[in-house]
Design a protein around this motif. Sequence first.
Motif, PDB file in Angstrom:
ATOM      1  N   TYR A   1       0.841  -1.193   0.000  1.00 40.06           N
ATOM      2  CA  TYR A   1       0.000   0.000   0.000  1.00 40.06           C
ATOM      3  C   TYR A   1       0.881   1.249   0.000  1.00 40.06           C
ATOM      4  N   LYS A   2       0.423   2.287  -0.668  1.00 37.72           N
ATOM      5  CA  LYS A   2       1.189   3.519  -0.739  1.00 37.72           C
ATOM      6  C   LYS A   2       1.283   4.165   0.636  1.00 37.72           C
ATOM      7  N   LYS A   3       2.511   4.511   1.009  1.00 34.89           N
ATOM      8  CA  LYS A   3       2.729   5.154   2.292  1.00 34.89           C
ATOM      9  C   LYS A   3       2.672   6.670   2.134  1.00 34.89           C
ATOM     10  N   LYS A   4       2.286   7.326   3.198  1.00 33.85           N
ATOM     11  CA  LYS A   4       2.244   8.783   3.173  1.00 33.85           C
ATOM     12  C   LYS A   4       3.654   9.345   3.056  1.00 33.85           C
ATOM     13  N   ARG A   5       3.798  10.383   2.229  1.00 30.78           N
ATOM     14  CA  ARG A   5       5.102  11.001   2.056  1.00 30.78           C
ATOM     15  C   ARG A   5       5.519  11.723   3.332  1.00 30.78           C
TER      16      ARG A   5
ATOM     17  N   LEU B   1       9.431  18.806   7.559  1.00 33.50           N
ATOM     18  CA  LEU B   1       9.601  19.118   8.975  1.00 33.50           C
ATOM     19  C   LEU B   1       9.817  17.842   9.785  1.00 33.50           C
ATOM     20  N   LEU B   2       9.047  16.807   9.488  1.00 30.40           N
ATOM     21  CA  LEU B   2       9.204  15.544  10.197  1.00 30.40           C
ATOM     22  C   LEU B   2      10.547  14.899   9.871  1.00 30.40           C
ATOM     23  N   PHE B   3      10.967  15.000   8.612  1.00 30.38           N
ATOM     24  CA  PHE B   3      12.262  14.443   8.213  1.00 30.38           C
ATOM     25  C   PHE B   3      13.399  15.109   8.984  1.00 30.38           C
TER      26      PHE B   3
END
Length: 206
Positions: free
Chosen positions: A89-93, A97-99
Motif C-alpha cells: 500500500y502507498k505510504k504517506k510522504r 519538517l518531520l524528516f
Amino acid sequence: MIQDSIIRMRPHIVVEPNAVVSLRDVAQIITEEPYASDLESLVIHQVTTADRNLVVIDVVKAIRCIRERFPGLPVQSLGATQTIVTVNYKKKRLTPLLFVGVWLLLFIGAGLAIMNFHEDVSMGAVHQKLFYLLTGVENEEPLLLQIPYSIGLGLGMILFFNHIFKKRINEEPSPLEVEMFKYQQDLDQYVAIHENKEIDKQKDAH
C-alpha cells in the motif's frame, strides 16, 4: 504416462493492492509442456481490502487449485510450505519538517552515544597519554590525535555500513542489511505459524 509436476513455494513476495496472485507469482513450477502455461497463469488468490497488508498462501491451497483445474495431474511439493504475500500500500510522504526532526533526533542520539562510550572507556585520557608517549609533551587537548581519530571514526562507520548515502561501496551486504534479512525471516516465520493457528481454531470451531 504423466510425470509428476513439482512446485516450490517462494518464501516472500510483494504485490500491489487488488492484485491477482497467480501460481507463477508464489511458486517455481516444473511440469510437462502442455500444462506449463496453464499452471503458471492459474489464479491462486485475489487481493482485497479485507486482506490488509499480509496474506499467507499455503502449499495445500496451491495444490487444491491445481487439482480443481487438472484433476488427473500429480503434484509434488518441495521446500517451503507457505508464501508470505505483502500488499504494497502507498505510504504517506514524509513531510520535510518531520524528516528534519527525525534526522536531528538520530544525529544527536548517535553523537551522545559515541561521547558516552568514549567517556566510559576514558578515551580522552588515553589520547593524552598517547600524545605524551609520542611527543614527550603533556597536552590536555591533543588535537593532533583527536582530529584524525574523529575523521577515521566517520570513515569507519561508512565502511562498516557499506554505503555512501544511496551508493553501495561493494557487493557485500552490510551488517544492517544482514540483520534486516534475519528480521524478515523471523517475521515471515511468525506470520506463517500465527496463520496456521488461526486456521486450526476455525476448523475446531466448525
